[in-house]
Design an enzyme around this catalytic site. Structure first.
Site, PDB file in Angstrom:
ATOM      1  N   CYS A 116      10.399  42.341  14.166  1.00 21.80           N
ATOM      2  CA  CYS A 116      10.770  43.752  14.287  1.00 21.80           C
ATOM      3  C   CYS A 116       9.490  44.491  14.668  1.00 21.80           C
ATOM      4  O   CYS A 116       8.513  44.484  13.909  1.00 21.80           O
ATOM      5  CB  CYS A 116      11.300  44.279  12.951  1.00 21.80           C
ATOM      6  SG  CYS A 116      11.383  46.085  12.956  1.00 21.80           S
ATOM      7  N   CYS A 140       9.452  50.738   9.626  1.00 23.92           N
ATOM      8  CA  CYS A 140      10.397  49.781   9.046  1.00 23.92           C
ATOM      9  C   CYS A 140      10.034  49.587   7.563  1.00 23.92           C
ATOM     10  O   CYS A 140       8.937  49.122   7.247  1.00 23.92           O
ATOM     11  CB  CYS A 140      10.322  48.468   9.821  1.00 23.92           C
ATOM     12  SG  CYS A 140      11.424  47.217   9.183  1.00 23.92           S
ATOM     13  N   LYS A 146       2.183   4.605   1.676  1.00 18.64           N
ATOM     14  CA  LYS A 146       2.293   5.136   3.033  1.00 18.64           C
ATOM     15  C   LYS A 146       1.943   6.617   2.942  1.00 18.64           C
ATOM     16  O   LYS A 146       2.706   7.415   2.399  1.00 18.64           O
ATOM     17  CB  LYS A 146       3.699   4.935   3.599  1.00 18.64           C
ATOM     18  CG  LYS A 146       3.788   5.338   5.062  1.00 18.64           C
ATOM     19  CD  LYS A 146       5.086   4.896   5.683  1.00 18.64           C
ATOM     20  CE  LYS A 146       5.162   5.123   7.176  1.00 18.64           C
ATOM     21  NZ  LYS A 146       4.501   6.280   7.715  1.00 18.64           N
ATOM     22  N   TYR A 177      -6.975   0.148   7.538  1.00 18.11           N
ATOM     23  CA  TYR A 177      -6.844  -0.897   8.560  1.00 18.11           C
ATOM     24  C   TYR A 177      -8.161  -1.056   9.301  1.00 18.11           C
ATOM     25  O   TYR A 177      -8.647  -0.109   9.915  1.00 18.11           O
ATOM     26  CB  TYR A 177      -5.725  -0.477   9.528  1.00 18.11           C
ATOM     27  CG  TYR A 177      -5.322  -1.501  10.568  1.00 18.11           C
ATOM     28  CD1 TYR A 177      -5.342  -2.869  10.300  1.00 18.11           C
ATOM     29  CD2 TYR A 177      -4.878  -1.084  11.826  1.00 18.11           C
ATOM     30  CE1 TYR A 177      -4.945  -3.781  11.260  1.00 18.11           C
ATOM     31  CE2 TYR A 177      -4.471  -1.991  12.788  1.00 18.11           C
ATOM     32  CZ  TYR A 177      -4.516  -3.342  12.496  1.00 18.11           C
ATOM     33  OH  TYR A 177      -4.117  -4.252  13.446  1.00 18.11           O
ATOM     34  N   CYS A 194      15.875  48.377   9.728  1.00 20.40           N
ATOM     35  CA  CYS A 194      15.652  49.664  10.384  1.00 20.40           C
ATOM     36  C   CYS A 194      16.406  49.783  11.707  1.00 20.40           C
ATOM     37  O   CYS A 194      16.351  50.819  12.367  1.00 20.40           O
ATOM     38  CB  CYS A 194      14.158  49.903  10.603  1.00 20.40           C
ATOM     39  SG  CYS A 194      13.451  48.833  11.870  1.00 20.40           S
ATOM     40  N   GLU A 200       0.839  -1.204   0.000  1.00 16.61           N
ATOM     41  CA  GLU A 200       0.000   0.000   0.000  1.00 16.61           C
ATOM     42  C   GLU A 200       0.866   1.243   0.000  1.00 16.61           C
ATOM     43  O   GLU A 200       2.040   1.190   0.342  1.00 16.61           O
ATOM     44  CB  GLU A 200      -0.851   0.051   1.288  1.00 16.61           C
ATOM     45  CG  GLU A 200      -1.678  -1.167   1.510  1.00 16.61           C
ATOM     46  CD  GLU A 200      -2.331  -1.157   2.888  1.00 16.61           C
ATOM     47  OE1 GLU A 200      -2.205  -0.162   3.623  1.00 16.61           O
ATOM     48  OE2 GLU A 200      -2.961  -2.175   3.210  1.00 16.61           O
ATOM     49  N   LYS A 234      10.428   3.345   3.691  1.00 17.14           N
ATOM     50  CA  LYS A 234      10.291   4.788   3.469  1.00 17.14           C
ATOM     51  C   LYS A 234      11.264   5.270   2.393  1.00 17.14           C
ATOM     52  O   LYS A 234      12.398   4.799   2.307  1.00 17.14           O
ATOM     53  CB  LYS A 234      10.577   5.541   4.775  1.00 17.14           C
ATOM     54  CG  LYS A 234       9.622   5.117   5.885  1.00 17.14           C
ATOM     55  CD  LYS A 234       8.878   6.245   6.540  1.00 17.14           C
ATOM     56  CE  LYS A 234       9.713   7.213   7.301  1.00 17.14           C
ATOM     57  NZ  LYS A 234       8.892   8.169   8.040  1.00 17.14           N
ATOM     58  N   CYS A 249      16.875  44.697  13.833  1.00 18.96           N
ATOM     59  CA  CYS A 249      16.292  44.572  12.493  1.00 18.96           C
ATOM     60  C   CYS A 249      17.331  44.977  11.441  1.00 18.96           C
ATOM     61  O   CYS A 249      17.904  46.065  11.522  1.00 18.96           O
ATOM     62  CB  CYS A 249      15.051  45.452  12.376  1.00 18.96           C
ATOM     63  SG  CYS A 249      14.347  45.433  10.725  1.00 18.96           S
ATOM     64  N   ASP A 303       1.289  10.382   3.970  1.00 15.85           N
ATOM     65  CA  ASP A 303       2.013  11.260   4.886  1.00 15.85           C
ATOM     66  C   ASP A 303       1.059  12.291   5.486  1.00 15.85           C
ATOM     67  O   ASP A 303       1.041  13.457   5.103  1.00 15.85           O
ATOM     68  CB  ASP A 303       3.146  11.949   4.123  1.00 15.85           C
ATOM     69  CG  ASP A 303       4.181  12.509   5.069  1.00 15.85           C
ATOM     70  OD1 ASP A 303       4.071  12.253   6.278  1.00 15.85           O
ATOM     71  OD2 ASP A 303       5.088  13.210   4.598  1.00 15.85           O
TER      72      ASP A 303
HETATM   73  S1  IVH Z   1      -1.023   0.479   8.973  1.00 20.89           S
HETATM   74  C1  IVH Z   1      -0.746  -1.639  12.986  1.00 20.89           C
HETATM   75  N1  IVH Z   1      -1.007   1.501   6.571  1.00 20.89           N
HETATM   76  O1  IVH Z   1       2.158   5.215   9.296  1.00 20.89           O
HETATM   77  C2  IVH Z   1      -0.551  -0.987  11.683  1.00 20.89           C
HETATM   78  N2  IVH Z   1      -0.203   2.849   8.355  1.00 20.89           N
HETATM   79  O2  IVH Z   1       4.413   4.467  11.068  1.00 20.89           O
HETATM   80  C3  IVH Z   1      -1.250   0.284  11.577  1.00 20.89           C
HETATM   81  N3  IVH Z   1       0.471   5.118   7.659  1.00 20.89           N
HETATM   82  O3  IVH Z   1       0.589   5.579  12.402  1.00 20.89           O
HETATM   83  C4  IVH Z   1      -0.788   1.181  10.538  1.00 20.89           C
HETATM   84  N4  IVH Z   1      -0.014   4.884   5.528  1.00 20.89           N
HETATM   85  O4  IVH Z   1      -0.304   6.970  10.465  1.00 20.89           O
HETATM   86  C5  IVH Z   1      -0.702   1.714   7.866  1.00 20.89           C
HETATM   87  N5  IVH Z   1      -1.104   2.282   4.373  1.00 20.89           N
HETATM   88  C6  IVH Z   1      -0.812   2.493   5.666  1.00 20.89           C
HETATM   89  C7  IVH Z   1      -0.293   3.710   6.135  1.00 20.89           C
HETATM   90  C8  IVH Z   1       0.001   3.857   7.491  1.00 20.89           C
HETATM   91  C9  IVH Z   1       0.431   5.706   6.466  1.00 20.89           C
HETATM   92  C10 IVH Z   1       0.949   5.773   8.897  1.00 20.89           C
HETATM   93  C11 IVH Z   1       0.030   5.642  10.073  1.00 20.89           C
HETATM   94  C12 IVH Z   1       0.822   4.996  11.149  1.00 20.89           C
HETATM   95  C13 IVH Z   1       2.221   5.238  10.699  1.00 20.89           C
HETATM   96  C14 IVH Z   1       3.096   4.125  11.207  1.00 20.89           C
END
Ligand code: IVH
Length: 683
Positions: free
Chosen positions: A418, A424, A109, A220, A403, A107, A306, A400, A111
């Protein structure tokens, strides 16, 4: 009546789902809004049928107070992280050793910031932040405003009780818009979309949250007895119930397939409208997940790979200190040019004095520069092994650079300021440039350079001086000449017709952005009323908190500002507009599409007039359009479509007649409208 209310709620929930999750709206915004209005009216008339899960509450309220802390029924663990493919392969090897060859779900990740949402009998009951993993903040009211999170589930095969976890994120487009607004209001911008999402989720006012355009993906499902055998199946189900589940998930059966997925995502992520910082790899089968179990901090059946942010090493040559419109000081590093993520980087943000001290960044150090979610690259570390022997700790400026005034630090603010607002130069210039901007007083023909020149020549010292400028003074300036000079003077004159809310925004009072200015104008009706108001009375206006109230009090108490306002008033600038009660409703319920250019008003002004008189602006011609307001040079396609659909086509004069401003041989001034109670209001 209850039946109609339920019908409307169901229909609106369906349309929400189509619009926010499927990206495939079935009705126009106008029809959607009309249904919403009907529901709101019915709910107001029959409060006994109110329901916190009604889609009408998505707009948010101001009532949420402090957040309650809630214990997580299932702890919110984190994921073990790696930046190395080798370690990722070791993870897969370990899984294979312990449970045999298996399937993984790969999946994105995301941010953003994690959320856990509880559903009981198909209804959203609670949303809690991660907090410390065992307890988090109850942010249910805020989460209810996020339209991609269902309030009521679709279908009927969901477990009666479960939690679903996912990420709240702020798409980059919303992030850029929010930061632009914050900078206009003199607030410090968020560093990246993740901080913006987390900060927004902790807002006290859910109405503010509702406006900021947060989004969500779920990843999840958690519950005691989930009737599914795998993660993949759970998420497929969750998708059917109306959750937004990423389409970029993949089932992988080998390490090679996982590696391919990672390579694919590394390319894909540049094109996604939101930030991702890696991929998550999860064992699919629930039985095997249970066998693998958990450590104290994270599941042993999942890992996050990551992506490294690209870094470059280069020399820090010097530091400039920029002074913003509000007096905030920003240190900017000048670097030896270096290639980073496809561009040459010469400058990088150093944020503030604390950050410099924390990283012990010194002049002539070799520093690591990184490009993350931020637009401006930042310095993230120092290569100590290459520090010159004679290096000394960096001394932050105390005065500053523009000024010479002694800098100050305000409580809770990381930056130095400032305080010499009135004298200024960059603060004065910044305020003038803000004042003339299109969304403020809309003064055309005066660019930043011309403003700087006028300032240098002593022709303007503050925003009120603009109204004393003459064409004779302007014409000799570079790139101007008689014609442009006259146009600028005309444009300045015309700005006296700008309605009060925009004038209030244009003044550049710290923390008073466009929305706050509108709210204040609606609440008080005039600057005089605001001046007479106590701090407590200011706090009573929509979305005005202590920080904003204090800033307004300070601005209005300043004698220099009072003199400027008095001179602007003398020049004819609008300092009052009727309160909401005075609304003319001559266009009530009518919808308009504006196209082309107009002789007497700008398109923005016309849009404003439509709203002032109770009408609604639409972006495109459809069967829901009542009028096409057609100007010169409008697109032939729009015209043809309007004709085909039988939409009434009107010109500017006809429109002005509709709102009681017709047959004037010159633009009606706002001042005149003010004196004539029959002719609508400024709102
Ligand atoms: S699963 C027990 N899936 O990453 C597992 N987390 O470092 C629960 N996150 O706190 C997390 N994308 O905020 C999962 N596809 C994804 C994710 C994901 C981002 C974040 C999440 C978690 C953090 C863990």
């Amino acid at each position: 009546m209850l039946q109609r209310i339920l019908e409307l709620r169901k229909a609106l929930n369906d349309h929400n789902y189509r619009y926010y999750v499927l990206n495939d709206p079935a009705i126009s915004d106008y029809d959607y809004d009309r249904m919403m209005r009907e529901l709101q009216d019915l709910e107001a008339a029959y409060p006994q049928y109110d329901d916190p899960n009604s889609p009408s509450h998505r707009v948010g309220s101001d009532l949420s107070g402090e957040f309650a802390t809630v214990a997580h029924r299932y702890p919110m663990l984190s994921l073990s992280n790696t930046y190395s493919l080798e370690e990722l392969h070791e993870f897969c090897d370990r899984v294979t050793r312990e449970v045999g060859p298996t399937e993984y779900v790969c999946e994105l990740k995301f941010d953003g910031t994690a959320i856990s949402v509880t559903y009981e009998n198909g209804r959203l009951v609670r949303a809690v932040t991660r907090g410390d993993g065992s307890t988090g903040d109850d942010v249910t009211a805020n989460v209810r405003t996020i339209r991609s999170i269902p309030l009521e589930l679709r279908g009927n095969d969901y477990p009666s009780f479960f939690e679903i976890r996912g990420e709240i994120l702020m798409p980059r487009a919303s992030f850029n818009r929010l930061n632009a607004e914050r900078e206009e209001a003199g607030e410090s911008p968020f560093a990246n979309p993740r901080n913006a999402a987390a900060g927004t989720l902790k807002q006290q006012s859910s109405a503010v949250v509702a406006r900021r355009g947060l989004d969500n993906f779920m990843y999840y499902l958690v519950g005691d007895e989930l009737p599914y055998t795998s993660h993949w199946e759970s998420l497929r189900k969750a998708k059917e119930w109306g959750f937004k589940i990423s389409e970029h998930m993949k089932l992988c059966r080998s390490i090679d397939a996982i590696d391919d997925y990672i390579r694919m995502v590394d390319k894909l992520r540049e094109t996604l409208p939101y930030d991702t910082d890696g991929v998550v790899i999860k064992v699919n089968d629930y039985v095997l997940q249970r066998k693998l179990g958990y450590t104290a901090k994270s599941p042993r059946w999942a890992v996050a790979y990551k992506f490294k942010a690209e870094q470059a090493l280069t020399r820090l040559n010097s530091v400039d200190f920029q002074v913003g419109r509000t007096g905030a000081i920003t240190p900017v590093a000048n670097l030896d040019p270096v290639q980073l993520a496809g561009t040459t980087v010469k400058r990088a943000s150093l944020h503030n004095a604390e950050q410099i001290a924390l990283l012990d960044i010194r002049l002539h150090d070799m520093v690591y520069v990184e490009k993350g979610g931020e637009i401006i690259p930042k310095i993230v570390g120092v290569e100590l092994s290459r520090r010159p022997a004679d290096s000394v700790p960096f001394e932050y400026i105390t005065h500053c650079p523009e000024c010479g005034t002694l800098l100050v630090k305000y409580e809770g603010e990381a930056k130095h300021y400032c305080p010499n607002q009135s004298h200024c130069p960059p603060q004065i210039l910044g305020r003038i440039i803000h004042f003339i901007a299109r969304r403020a007083m809309d003064i055309e023909g005066l660019g930043e350079e011309t403003v700087a020149l006028l300032y240098q020549q002593g022709l303007i010292r503050d925003i009120a001086d603009l109204y004393d400028l003459t064409a004779v003074q302007l014409a000799p300036l570079p790139r101007l000449g008689d014609k442009s000079a006259e146009n600028i003077v005309k444009s300045i004159r015309r700005s006296t017709e700008i309605p009060f809310p925009r004038v209030l925004f244009a003044l550049g009072i710290r923390f008073v952005g466009e929305t706050t200015a509108k709210n204040l104008a609606v609440h008080f009706g005039s600057l005089d009323a605001m001046m007479a108001a106590s701090r407590e009375e200011l706090l009573a206006a929509d979305e005005v908190g202590e920080k904003i109230a204090d800033s307004i009090v300070q601005y209005l108490a300043d004698e220099e500002n009072q003199r400027i306002v008095a001179r602007l008033r003398e020049a004819g600038v609008q300092f009052s507009g009727r309160k909401r009660e005075g609304l003319s409703e001559s266009l009530e319920g009518k919808t308009f599409v504006i196209s082309g250019t107009f002789a007497r008003h700008s398109r923005d002004q016309l849009k404003e007039l439509i709203e002032l008189h109770g009408g609604k602006n639409l972006a495109a011609v459809s069967s829901n359009t009542d009028f096409l307001l057609a100007g010169a040079n409008m697109g032939p396609a729009k015209l043809a479509k309007a004709q085909k659909l039988g939409v009434e086509i009107i010109d500017e004069e006809r429109f002005l007649t509709m709102i009681g401003e017709g047959n004037a041989s010159r633009p009606t001034s706002v001042a005149e409208q003010e004196n004539n109670p029959v002719q609508g209001s400024l709102f």
